[in-house]
Design an enzyme around this catalytic site. Structure first.
Site, PDB file in Angstrom:
ATOM      1  N   ASP A 128      40.312  37.214 -64.901  1.00 25.12           N
ATOM      2  CA  ASP A 128      38.990  36.814 -65.382  1.00 25.12           C
ATOM      3  C   ASP A 128      39.209  36.255 -66.788  1.00 25.12           C
ATOM      4  OD1 ASP A 128      36.465  36.562 -66.450  1.00 25.12           O
ATOM      5  OD2 ASP A 128      35.839  38.635 -66.053  1.00 25.12           O
ATOM      6  N   LYS A 135      31.007  30.306 -72.249  1.00 22.02           N
ATOM      7  CA  LYS A 135      31.659  30.773 -73.470  1.00 22.02           C
ATOM      8  C   LYS A 135      32.301  29.578 -74.176  1.00 22.02           C
ATOM      9  CE  LYS A 135      30.376  34.626 -71.667  1.00 22.02           C
ATOM     10  NZ  LYS A 135      31.091  35.602 -70.892  1.00 22.02           N
ATOM     11  N   TRP A 161      34.343  44.671 -69.159  1.00 25.46           N
ATOM     12  CA  TRP A 161      34.386  43.664 -68.080  1.00 25.46           C
ATOM     13  C   TRP A 161      35.342  44.077 -66.979  1.00 25.46           C
ATOM     14  CZ3 TRP A 161      30.328  41.102 -67.337  1.00 25.46           C
ATOM     15  CH2 TRP A 161      29.547  40.666 -68.410  1.00 25.46           C
TER      16      TRP A 161
HETATM   17  C1  LIG Z   1      30.556  36.620 -69.832  1.00 22.20           C
HETATM   18  C2  LIG Z   1      31.582  37.302 -69.019  1.00 22.20           C
HETATM   19  C3  LIG Z   1      31.339  37.656 -67.677  1.00 22.20           C
HETATM   20  C4  LIG Z   1      29.990  37.483 -67.012  1.00 22.20           C
HETATM   21  O1  LIG Z   1      29.737  36.230 -66.601  1.00 22.20           O
HETATM   22  P1  LIG Z   1      28.398  35.911 -65.773  1.00 22.20           P
HETATM   23  O2  LIG Z   1      28.280  34.451 -65.925  1.00 22.20           O
HETATM   24  O3  LIG Z   1      27.266  36.662 -66.403  1.00 22.20           O
HETATM   25  O4  LIG Z   1      28.633  36.317 -64.377  1.00 22.20           O
HETATM   26  C5  LIG Z   1      32.374  38.248 -66.974  1.00 22.20           C
HETATM   27  N1  LIG Z   1      33.575  38.482 -67.528  1.00 22.20           N
HETATM   28  C6  LIG Z   1      33.823  38.165 -68.819  1.00 22.20           C
HETATM   29  C7  LIG Z   1      35.164  38.446 -69.389  1.00 22.20           C
HETATM   30  C8  LIG Z   1      32.832  37.571 -69.592  1.00 22.20           C
HETATM   31  O5  LIG Z   1      33.086  37.259 -70.878  1.00 22.20           O
END
Ligand SMILES: *Cc1c(COP(=O)(O)O)cnc(C)c1O
Length: 360
Positions: A172, A196, A102
């Site tokens: 993030d 999540k 990520w």
């Molecule tokens: C799931 C996830 C993403 C992606 O999210 P989207 O909704 O597909 O844009 C980005 N960063 C992390 C750490 C994630 O777990």
């Protein structure tokens, strides 16, 4: 009706009580005669749903008053572009810490908008740890320092908060948002998708210190300009109304569980069941440094990969699904977010023991 133990990394399992309440309120939300998804986002019913979701989020996380809370669209992947567009503030470069898949995606996207300095990376060690802060080569002129607080694929999590001085820390938090308390005041900006720990896919939460907004690049789409969205209570465009409603129900559920401290204690207990078992066996293994292991996503491999398919089949037969690891790393991954009950993790470990006895 039979519900499985769903170990999906996202979209992920939700609390059953939340789904039941949503079902009860599906046709007629609290006497309005409408489903939430049929409401005008500018009507008083939805305004109250939106306001409650925001105030619960603020209360649970203890968000200081000088931070804006935005409910946007575009996902965390969208934010990979939206963050530099908004946060460069006239500066030419940003620092990124590379801890896995990520982080790599964030870095690649940011390079379209600015010079990226990868201030530290754990790539050489196979992304099995978080680089200690004393190894970071931070640039004091950077616009911000970006981290991924939990690498959903690699199963690596920060269990400490970096100190970046006057340079804003950007995180993030998609996959550990609302899983534990966070000292929001130490961040310039926190973002994450809902799917999540918070609700269905569709809403991206952004928490940003208010002095950092208002200097977006001129090319920034208005719908992704934090200042414009903040001035319009995240309603510059139609927000993902139903997702915000479910997020509010989930926040209420977290509060009823005792808030984020209780959530963290529960998550630690659950993760320990699985990690403790991984310590006792050499049939399965997890490659991540002990102090950096994620409480949310637990990747593990069978030493004998030819058994992978049969392990997954047996799990499915026992009502445990979505355990296949990400295609980039293989093996297994158990995502054990807030809504995964401890019984799910115990059932998985029981099955791992049985499988080892019959195949070891
Ligand atoms: C799931 C996830 C993403 C992606 O999210 P989207 O909704 O597909 O844009 C980005 N960063 C992390 C750490 C994630 O777990």
């Amino acid at each position: 009706m039979t519900r499985v133990f769903n170990f999906s990394a996202g979209p992920a399992t939700l609390p059953e009580s939340v789904l039941r309440q949503a079902a009860d309120e599906m046709l007629d939300w609290r006497g309005s005669g409408m489903s939430v998804m049929e409401m005008s986002h500018r009507g008083k019913e939805f305004i109250s749903i939106h306001a409650e979701a925001e105030s619960l989020l603020r209360e649970l996380l203890g968000v200081p008053a000088n931070y804006k809370v935005l409910f946007l669209q575009g996902g965390a992947i969208g934010e990979n572009a939206i963050v530099p567009m908004n946060m460069l503030r006239g500066r030419a470069s940003a620092d990124y810490i590379d801890t896995g898949e990520w982080s790599k995606k964030s870095i690649k996207e940011a390079k379209k908008y600015c010079k990226v300095n990868v201030a530290a990376s754990s790539e050489a060690g196979g992304y099995a740890s978080v680089p200690r802060q004393d190894t970071w080569k931070l640039d004091p002129d950077a616009a911000y320092v970006h981290i991924c607080s939990n690498e959903t694929i690699g199963g690596v999590e920060y269990h400490w908060t970096p100190d970046t001085g006057d340079v804003p820390l950007v995180a993030d938090m998609s996959s550990n948002f609302m899983s534990r308390p966070v000292d929001v005041g130490r961040y310039g900006l926190i973002y994450g998708g809902a799917q999540k720990n918070v609700g269905p896919a569709g809403v991206t939460m952004v928490i940003v210190r208010d002095d950092l907004i208002g200097q977006a690049l001129p090319i920034t789409p208005s719908a992704f300009d934090y200042k414009i969205q903040a001035d319009n209570d995240s309603m510059f465009n139609t927000p993902p109304t139903y997702t915000i409603y479910i997020a509010g129900l989930v926040f209420n559920w977290i509060k009823a569980q005792g808030g984020l401290k209780a959530m963290e204690a529960h998550n630690r207990k659950k993760a320990a069941v699985l990690y403790d078992h991984l310590e006792t066996t050499s049939f399965f293994y997890n490659p991540v440094a002990r102090e950096d292991r994620s409480l949310m996503n637990v990747p593990f491999k069978l030493r004998d990969e030819s058994l992978d398919e049969s392990f997954l089949k047996g799990a499915q037969a026992r009502g445990m699904v979505q355990l296949k690891g990400h295609r980039s790393v293989g093996g297994m991954r158990a995502s054990i977010y807030n809504a995964m009950p401890i019984e799910g993790v115990e059932a998985l470990v029981e099955y791992m023991k049985e499988f080892e006895v019959s195949h070891g």
